[in-house]
Design an enzyme around this catalytic site. Structure first.
Site, PDB file in Angstrom:
ATOM      1  N   ARG A   1      10.751   2.001  59.720  1.00  0.00           N
ATOM      2  CA  ARG A   1      11.085   0.605  59.349  1.00  0.00           C
ATOM      3  C   ARG A   1      12.252   0.502  58.369  1.00  0.00           C
ATOM      4  NH1 ARG A   1       5.435   0.252  59.580  1.00  0.00           N
ATOM      5  NH2 ARG A   1       4.798  -0.764  61.491  1.00  0.00           N
TER       6      ARG A   1
ATOM      7  N   LYS B   1      26.044  -4.737  61.059  1.00  0.00           N
ATOM      8  CA  LYS B   1      25.689  -4.784  62.483  1.00  0.00           C
ATOM      9  C   LYS B   1      25.582  -3.351  62.992  1.00  0.00           C
ATOM     10  CE  LYS B   1      27.609  -9.127  64.159  1.00  0.00           C
ATOM     11  NZ  LYS B   1      28.634  -9.718  65.044  1.00  0.00           N
TER      12      LYS B   1
ATOM     13  N   GLU C   1      42.936  -4.778  64.651  1.00  0.00           N
ATOM     14  CA  GLU C   1      41.894  -5.531  63.930  1.00  0.00           C
ATOM     15  C   GLU C   1      42.431  -6.045  62.592  1.00  0.00           C
ATOM     16  OE1 GLU C   1      38.807  -6.531  64.778  1.00  0.00           O
ATOM     17  OE2 GLU C   1      38.345  -5.336  66.552  1.00  0.00           O
TER      18      GLU C   1
ATOM     19  N   LYS D   1      36.461  -9.408  55.237  1.00  0.00           N
ATOM     20  CA  LYS D   1      35.223  -9.329  56.026  1.00  0.00           C
ATOM     21  C   LYS D   1      34.020  -9.561  55.118  1.00  0.00           C
ATOM     22  CE  LYS D   1      32.480  -7.276  59.515  1.00  0.00           C
ATOM     23  NZ  LYS D   1      32.316  -6.358  60.609  1.00  0.00           N
TER      24      LYS D   1
ATOM     25  N   GLU E   1      25.268 -14.225  61.279  1.00  0.00           N
ATOM     26  CA  GLU E   1      26.044 -14.948  62.297  1.00  0.00           C
ATOM     27  C   GLU E   1      25.308 -16.196  62.787  1.00  0.00           C
ATOM     28  OE1 GLU E   1      28.222 -12.174  64.750  1.00  0.00           O
ATOM     29  OE2 GLU E   1      28.470 -13.692  66.291  1.00  0.00           O
TER      30      GLU E   1
ATOM     31  N   ARG F   1      30.823 -16.196  60.801  1.00  0.00           N
ATOM     32  CA  ARG F   1      31.001 -14.783  61.181  1.00  0.00           C
ATOM     33  C   ARG F   1      31.555 -14.660  62.601  1.00  0.00           C
ATOM     34  NH1 ARG F   1      27.327  -9.514  59.582  1.00  0.00           N
ATOM     35  NH2 ARG F   1      28.677  -8.039  60.678  1.00  0.00           N
TER      36      ARG F   1
ATOM     37  N   ASN G   1      35.377 -12.796  65.800  1.00  0.00           N
ATOM     38  CA  ASN G   1      35.500 -12.418  67.211  1.00  0.00           C
ATOM     39  C   ASN G   1      36.765 -12.975  67.868  1.00  0.00           C
ATOM     40  OD1 ASN G   1      33.107 -10.928  67.291  1.00  0.00           O
ATOM     41  ND2 ASN G   1      31.895 -12.787  67.512  1.00  0.00           N
TER      42      ASN G   1
ATOM     43  N   HIS H   1      38.148 -11.583  71.107  1.00  0.00           N
ATOM     44  CA  HIS H   1      37.130 -10.685  71.653  1.00  0.00           C
ATOM     45  C   HIS H   1      36.514 -11.161  72.969  1.00  0.00           C
ATOM     46  CE1 HIS H   1      37.682  -8.670  67.863  1.00  0.00           C
ATOM     47  NE2 HIS H   1      36.737  -7.789  68.107  1.00  0.00           N
TER      48      HIS H   1
ATOM     49  N   HIS I   1      36.513  -8.243  75.577  1.00  0.00           N
ATOM     50  CA  HIS I   1      35.342  -7.627  76.198  1.00  0.00           C
ATOM     51  C   HIS I   1      35.453  -7.662  77.721  1.00  0.00           C
ATOM     52  CE1 HIS I   1      32.888  -8.197  72.260  1.00  0.00           C
ATOM     53  NE2 HIS I   1      33.603  -7.094  72.257  1.00  0.00           N
TER      54      HIS I   1
ATOM     55  N   HIS J   1      39.238  -0.228  72.072  1.00  0.00           N
ATOM     56  CA  HIS J   1      38.799  -1.572  71.688  1.00  0.00           C
ATOM     57  C   HIS J   1      39.947  -2.384  71.069  1.00  0.00           C
ATOM     58  CE1 HIS J   1      36.227  -4.812  70.467  1.00  0.00           C
ATOM     59  NE2 HIS J   1      36.549  -4.631  69.190  1.00  0.00           N
TER      60      HIS J   1
END
Ligand code: GLY
Length: 362
Positions: free
Chosen positions: A121, A143, A185, A227, A237, A242, A246, A249, A253, A266
């Site tokens: 946990r 994340k 980025e 950030k 988010e 947040r 993206n 993105h 993607h 990426h």
């Protein structure tokens, strides 16, 4: 002297240290933050020497490390490799103080972070990013996750690290394409949040391409601060803030999926995606063409691609509809409204997206 960027999240607050030359000590950074007796250091085969140095620093902090060296590549960011790491933790009889240390790029950070989030946990996690992309993005903000056959990062959690240790010197040996991919980025942060950073990039192209340590430390610390500001206000988010990270993105993607994972890095996909999103903003009357041109020129100077390949537009649109960011089947776009400011747009007609793709695909 190390630079510190604080991520203020109440009990989950932590520091990002950008190590300076001489006297910067990972040992004291860890000693001040971890109570562990043991650590699992996770790295991939390309950075195992750096991981050895990290393990030495842990030993000096009184922590006994075990190192797991994994094969590199996005396809190893999966549940079966996570299960292998659970086995290693069980072998060393890990308890809730056992530290997980992720030494590597985004794949290692996401995977080791996911293991730290889920074993017993939750174990403390130290991020030691070794790529520019991981330094300015994936190692900050909590994340973590692994891929599922259906989509990237589908199985994941929010699990903040106890600290992030950035030694920008490791970038001197980063392959050129990966380094440039990280710069994409950084450009993104300039466009979405910080015109001054954007101008700094425009004015320091040569230094950055030559990997000047001062210029790198400036862009890394500024990107991490930007950030951190976002994550502090919208950690999970939920408010849309947040989601601004993206930018580019939704397109990116789709490009990654249709080109085949691995064909584009990426950051390369994000570079093309930003130009597409900016063109979409132009078509919606949100910005002048000059704003797109500045982005395109800067990305081009950094040797990044700025036009999509000859990918079938129907496949691209299908991939965009499936994107995690789509809400109730509607595509969601982050679009610039001026340099340094973006907004979320939920009702962009698919025909507008199609026109942008058709106008850019050669
Ligand atoms: N990479 C986007 C985020 O961390 O939210």
């Amino acid at each position: 002297m190390s630079l510190f960027v604080r991520v203020d999240l109440g009990p989950r607050s932590y520091d990002i240290a950008i190590a300076g030359t001489g006297g910067s000590s990972l040992t004291s950074f860890v000693r001040e933050r971890a109570t562990a007796m043991r650590a699992l250091v996770v790295c991939d085969e390309h950075v195992s020497e750096h991981a050895d140095r990290v393990a030495d620093a842990l030993v000096h902090a009184g922590i006994q490390p075990l190192t797991a060296v994994l094969p590199s590549g996005e396809r190893h960011k999966c549940l079966s490799v996570a299960a292998h790491l659970y086995d290693r933790l069980a072998e060393v009889e890990a308890d809730r103080n056992t530290l997980v240390v992720a030494v590597g790029g985004g794949v290692i950070g996401d995977l080791a972070g996911f293991v730290a989030a889920t074993y017993a946990r939750g174990l403390p996690l130290l991020m030691v990013p070794t790529t520019l992309l991981a330094m300015v993005d994936s190692s900050v903000g909590g994340k973590v996750g692994v891929n599922h056959a259906v989509a990237k990062n589908l199985i994941g959690a929010f699990h903040q690290p106890i600290g992030v240790w950035i030694d920008a010197e490791v970038l001197t040996t980063l392959p050129d394409r990966e380094y440039r991919s990280g710069l994409a980025e950084v450009v993104k942060y300039g466009v979405i949040l910080d015109p001054e950073l954007f101008i700094f990039l425009e004015n320091h192209i040569e230094e950055l391409l030559e990997r000047d340590p001062d210029a790198i430390r400036h862009i890394v610390s500024r990107s991490c601060r930007l950030k951190a500001n976002v994550v502090e206000k919208d950690e999970r988010e939920l408010t849309g803030l947040r989601a601004m990270l993206n930018y580019g993105h939704t397109f990116a993607h789709a490009f990654e999926t249709v080109a085949g994972y691995g064909a584009l890095l990426h950051g390369e996909a994000v570079a093309i995606g930003m130009v597409c999103a900016s063109r979409l903003a132009e078509a919606r009357g949100l910005i002048e063409h000059a704003v797109t041109e500045r982005q395109r020129e800067l990305l081009d100077e950094f040797g990044l691609p700025t036009v999509p390949g000859r990918w079938p537009v129907d496949d691209l649109l299908a991939a965009m509809r499936k994107d995690k960011k789509a809400v109730a089947g509607k595509m969601r776009f982050v679009l610039p409204v001026r340099l340094g400011t973006v907004d979320l747009f939920d009702h962009v007609p698919e025909t507008a997206v199609l026109h942008v793709l058709q106008s850019l695909i050669p």
